[in-house]
Design a protein around this motif. Structure first.
Motif, PDB file in Angstrom:
ATOM      1  N   ILE A 252       0.837  -1.210   0.000  1.00 23.66           N
ATOM      2  CA  ILE A 252       0.000   0.000   0.000  1.00 23.66           C
ATOM      3  C   ILE A 252       0.865   1.251   0.000  1.00 23.66           C
ATOM      4  O   ILE A 252       0.637   2.192  -0.772  1.00 23.66           O
ATOM      5  CB  ILE A 252      -0.944  -0.003   1.225  1.00 23.66           C
ATOM      6  CG1 ILE A 252      -2.054  -1.041   1.040  1.00 23.66           C
ATOM      7  CG2 ILE A 252      -1.552   1.385   1.438  1.00 23.66           C
ATOM      8  CD1 ILE A 252      -2.979  -1.162   2.230  1.00 23.66           C
ATOM      9  N   ILE A 253       1.867   1.279   0.880  1.00 20.11           N
ATOM     10  CA  ILE A 253       2.760   2.443   0.949  1.00 20.11           C
ATOM     11  C   ILE A 253       3.468   2.636  -0.387  1.00 20.11           C
ATOM     12  O   ILE A 253       3.565   3.756  -0.909  1.00 20.11           O
ATOM     13  CB  ILE A 253       3.783   2.277   2.095  1.00 20.11           C
ATOM     14  CG1 ILE A 253       3.060   2.285   3.442  1.00 20.11           C
ATOM     15  CG2 ILE A 253       4.835   3.387   2.051  1.00 20.11           C
ATOM     16  CD1 ILE A 253       3.943   1.902   4.619  1.00 20.11           C
ATOM     17  N   GLY A 254       3.968   1.542  -0.976  1.00 17.10           N
ATOM     18  CA  GLY A 254       4.643   1.641  -2.266  1.00 17.10           C
ATOM     19  C   GLY A 254       3.729   2.147  -3.358  1.00 17.10           C
ATOM     20  O   GLY A 254       4.139   2.951  -4.211  1.00 17.10           O
ATOM     21  N   ASP A 255       2.485   1.718  -3.353  1.00 20.61           N
ATOM     22  CA  ASP A 255       1.525   2.137  -4.370  1.00 20.61           C
ATOM     23  C   ASP A 255       1.213   3.622  -4.247  1.00 20.61           C
ATOM     24  O   ASP A 255       1.116   4.340  -5.255  1.00 20.61           O
ATOM     25  CB  ASP A 255       0.254   1.304  -4.241  1.00 20.61           C
ATOM     26  CG  ASP A 255      -0.702   1.509  -5.406  1.00 20.61           C
ATOM     27  OD1 ASP A 255      -0.227   1.648  -6.551  1.00 20.61           O
ATOM     28  OD2 ASP A 255      -1.923   1.525  -5.179  1.00 20.61           O
ATOM     29  N   VAL A 256       1.056   4.099  -3.018  1.00 24.36           N
ATOM     30  CA  VAL A 256       0.768   5.523  -2.798  1.00 24.36           C
ATOM     31  C   VAL A 256       1.957   6.375  -3.237  1.00 24.36           C
ATOM     32  O   VAL A 256       1.788   7.429  -3.863  1.00 24.36           O
ATOM     33  CB  VAL A 256       0.419   5.781  -1.322  1.00 24.36           C
ATOM     34  CG1 VAL A 256       0.322   7.282  -1.034  1.00 24.36           C
ATOM     35  CG2 VAL A 256      -0.893   5.085  -0.954  1.00 24.36           C
ATOM     36  N   ILE A 257       3.161   5.931  -2.920  1.00 22.98           N
ATOM     37  CA  ILE A 257       4.353   6.694  -3.295  1.00 22.98           C
ATOM     38  C   ILE A 257       4.509   6.741  -4.811  1.00 22.98           C
ATOM     39  O   ILE A 257       4.834   7.787  -5.388  1.00 22.98           O
ATOM     40  CB  ILE A 257       5.619   6.086  -2.664  1.00 22.98           C
ATOM     41  CG1 ILE A 257       5.558   6.176  -1.141  1.00 22.98           C
ATOM     42  CG2 ILE A 257       6.881   6.796  -3.166  1.00 22.98           C
ATOM     43  CD1 ILE A 257       6.672   5.435  -0.435  1.00 22.98           C
ATOM     44  N   THR A 258       4.316   5.636  -5.475  1.00 22.29           N
ATOM     45  CA  THR A 258       4.503   5.377  -6.913  1.00 22.29           C
ATOM     46  C   THR A 258       5.946   4.976  -7.214  1.00 22.29           C
ATOM     47  O   THR A 258       6.892   5.435  -6.551  1.00 22.29           O
ATOM     48  CB  THR A 258       4.124   6.545  -7.837  1.00 22.29           C
ATOM     49  OG1 THR A 258       5.110   7.571  -7.779  1.00 22.29           O
ATOM     50  CG2 THR A 258       2.746   7.093  -7.512  1.00 22.29           C
ATOM     51  N   VAL A 259       6.079   4.136  -8.209  1.00 21.34           N
ATOM     52  CA  VAL A 259       7.398   3.671  -8.646  1.00 21.34           C
ATOM     53  C   VAL A 259       8.248   4.839  -9.111  1.00 21.34           C
ATOM     54  O   VAL A 259       9.461   4.892  -8.868  1.00 21.34           O
ATOM     55  CB  VAL A 259       7.252   2.620  -9.764  1.00 21.34           C
ATOM     56  CG1 VAL A 259       8.621   2.257 -10.345  1.00 21.34           C
ATOM     57  CG2 VAL A 259       6.558   1.371  -9.239  1.00 21.34           C
ATOM     58  N   GLU A 260       7.616   5.803  -9.781  1.00 20.61           N
ATOM     59  CA  GLU A 260       8.372   6.939 -10.319  1.00 20.61           C
ATOM     60  C   GLU A 260       9.061   7.733  -9.213  1.00 20.61           C
ATOM     61  O   GLU A 260      10.229   8.140  -9.352  1.00 20.61           O
ATOM     62  CB  GLU A 260       7.439   7.858 -11.121  1.00 20.61           C
ATOM     63  CG  GLU A 260       6.999   7.302 -12.459  1.00 20.61           C
ATOM     64  CD  GLU A 260       5.815   6.332 -12.346  1.00 20.61           C
ATOM     65  OE1 GLU A 260       5.335   5.868 -13.386  1.00 20.61           O
ATOM     66  OE2 GLU A 260       5.366   6.041 -11.206  1.00 20.61           O
ATOM     67  N   ILE A 261       8.361   7.986  -8.112  1.00 15.91           N
ATOM     68  CA  ILE A 261       8.964   8.725  -7.000  1.00 15.91           C
ATOM     69  C   ILE A 261      10.070   7.901  -6.360  1.00 15.91           C
ATOM     70  O   ILE A 261      11.148   8.425  -6.023  1.00 15.91           O
ATOM     71  CB  ILE A 261       7.895   9.110  -5.961  1.00 15.91           C
ATOM     72  CG1 ILE A 261       6.999  10.214  -6.531  1.00 15.91           C
ATOM     73  CG2 ILE A 261       8.547   9.575  -4.654  1.00 15.91           C
ATOM     74  CD1 ILE A 261       5.878  10.641  -5.608  1.00 15.91           C
ATOM     75  N   ILE A 262       9.829   6.597  -6.187  1.00 17.57           N
ATOM     76  CA  ILE A 262      10.871   5.734  -5.625  1.00 17.57           C
ATOM     77  C   ILE A 262      12.118   5.775  -6.504  1.00 17.57           C
ATOM     78  O   ILE A 262      13.244   5.923  -6.005  1.00 17.57           O
ATOM     79  CB  ILE A 262      10.357   4.290  -5.487  1.00 17.57           C
ATOM     80  CG1 ILE A 262       9.237   4.220  -4.441  1.00 17.57           C
ATOM     81  CG2 ILE A 262      11.503   3.350  -5.095  1.00 17.57           C
ATOM     82  CD1 ILE A 262       8.548   2.872  -4.351  1.00 17.57           C
ATOM     83  N   MET A 263      11.944   5.671  -7.813  1.00 14.78           N
ATOM     84  CA  MET A 263      13.076   5.705  -8.738  1.00 14.78           C
ATOM     85  C   MET A 263      13.804   7.042  -8.684  1.00 14.78           C
ATOM     86  O   MET A 263      15.012   7.105  -8.918  1.00 14.78           O
ATOM     87  CB  MET A 263      12.606   5.401 -10.153  1.00 14.78           C
ATOM     88  CG  MET A 263      12.152   3.960 -10.365  1.00 14.78           C
ATOM     89  SD  MET A 263      11.421   3.677 -12.001  1.00 14.78           S
ATOM     90  CE  MET A 263      12.867   3.949 -13.061  1.00 14.78           C
ATOM     91  N   GLY A 264      13.071   8.105  -8.387  1.00 17.17           N
ATOM     92  CA  GLY A 264      13.679   9.430  -8.331  1.00 17.17           C
ATOM     93  C   GLY A 264      14.672   9.586  -7.202  1.00 17.17           C
ATOM     94  O   GLY A 264      15.564  10.434  -7.265  1.00 17.17           O
ATOM     95  N   ARG A 265      14.547   8.758  -6.160  1.00 15.04           N
ATOM     96  CA  ARG A 265      15.441   8.876  -5.019  1.00 15.04           C
ATOM     97  C   ARG A 265      16.355   7.672  -4.831  1.00 15.04           C
ATOM     98  O   ARG A 265      17.426   7.808  -4.230  1.00 15.04           O
ATOM     99  CB  ARG A 265      14.622   9.087  -3.735  1.00 15.04           C
ATOM    100  CG  ARG A 265      13.889  10.432  -3.696  1.00 15.04           C
ATOM    101  CD  ARG A 265      13.466  10.774  -2.299  1.00 15.04           C
ATOM    102  NE  ARG A 265      14.617  10.938  -1.409  1.00 15.04           N
ATOM    103  CZ  ARG A 265      14.550  10.841  -0.087  1.00 15.04           C
ATOM    104  NH1 ARG A 265      13.392  10.562   0.499  1.00 15.04           N
ATOM    105  NH2 ARG A 265      15.616  11.000   0.652  1.00 15.04           N
ATOM    106  N   CYS A 266      15.943   6.514  -5.303  1.00 14.97           N
ATOM    107  CA  CYS A 266      16.683   5.274  -5.053  1.00 14.97           C
ATOM    108  C   CYS A 266      17.471   4.892  -6.309  1.00 14.97           C
ATOM    109  O   CYS A 266      16.916   4.312  -7.257  1.00 14.97           O
ATOM    110  CB  CYS A 266      15.725   4.155  -4.649  1.00 14.97           C
ATOM    111  SG  CYS A 266      14.815   4.522  -3.123  1.00 14.97           S
TER     112      CYS A 266
END
Length: 219
Positions: free
Chosen positions: A189-203
């Motif tokens: 759920i947390i990952g879905d709310v954040i979105t893959v794009e935002i995760i990729m932007g920092r990780c």
């Protein structure tokens, strides 16, 4: 390539692949994305993964189908020491370079052009600290806990570097700070709310892995 099969060590990663990552790949014309929960012993799946079981699972898939790419989503945190070149990798001070060396050792050992090893530094849950949006979405978190979660989001420029100690690892923080936290429920759920794009932007390592897979699948 027709399919992308992702070896995973637990149900949390399995659900993240199904419920979050798959949508990112589908939007790029990659439709057959399958998490493969590895067998860790006869008839049992999930939990600690030895290298031999990792390799056996990968080779079985690669031999069975000739139009797939096999990759993995496993944690460096508490990785089994029987992975190739594990002791030599420990001598590398830079943790990004250390995990990259382990991935290369896996690649050399399996020696298959359609194998793309990936190890998450330090653990999958670190990705969930890419933004506070996921924590804001969850109700009933005490305000003092929200402050600690939000502070952790900005503890490092790249949340993949969040402390990997036994009591301060990302998964431990989530368990302590989110009332009733359940990995397999809250994590996706947390990952879905954040979105893959935002995760990729920092990780950075995560982004490089995803970009590499998309490029190979679209080739």
């Amino acid at each position: 390539m027709r399919g992308l099969y992702i070896l995973s060590e637990g149900q949390t990663e399995e659900q993240f692949i199904n419920e979050v990552l798959s949508h990112y790949f589908i939007a790029r014309g990659i439709y057959d994305i399958r998490p493969i929960l590895m067998e860790t012993s006869s008839g049992h799946k999930g939990g600690a993964v030895s290298f031999q079981r990792y390799k056996n699972n990968a080779m079985n898939l690669l031999k069975r189908e000739n139009d797939i790419i096999v990759t993995s989503l496993i944690d460096y945190f508490r990785l089994e020491t029987n992975f190739p070149q594990f002791d030599n990798a420990l001598k590398i001070g830079n943790k990004f370079e250390r995990v990259t060396a382990l991935e290369q050792a896996i690649r050399n050992n399996i020696d298959h052009p359609r194998m793309v090893p990936y190890i998450q530094l330090h653990e999958f849950e670190g990705l969930l600290f890419s933004s506070n949006l996921g924590f804001d979405y969850i109700p009933d978190i005490p305000e003092e806990n929200r402050v600690l979660l939000n502070n952790a989001v900005y503890e490092h420029e790249n949340p993949e570097l969040l402390n990997d100690g036994a009591e301060t690892a990302p998964s431990k923080r989530l368990g302590k700070l989110i009332p009733g936290y359940e990995k397999t429920f809250h994590g996706p759920i947390i990952g879905d709310v954040i979105t893959v794009e935002i995760i990729m932007g920092r990780c950075v390592r995560f982004r490089n892995w995803i970009d590499n897979l998309v490029e190979r699948m679209q080739a």
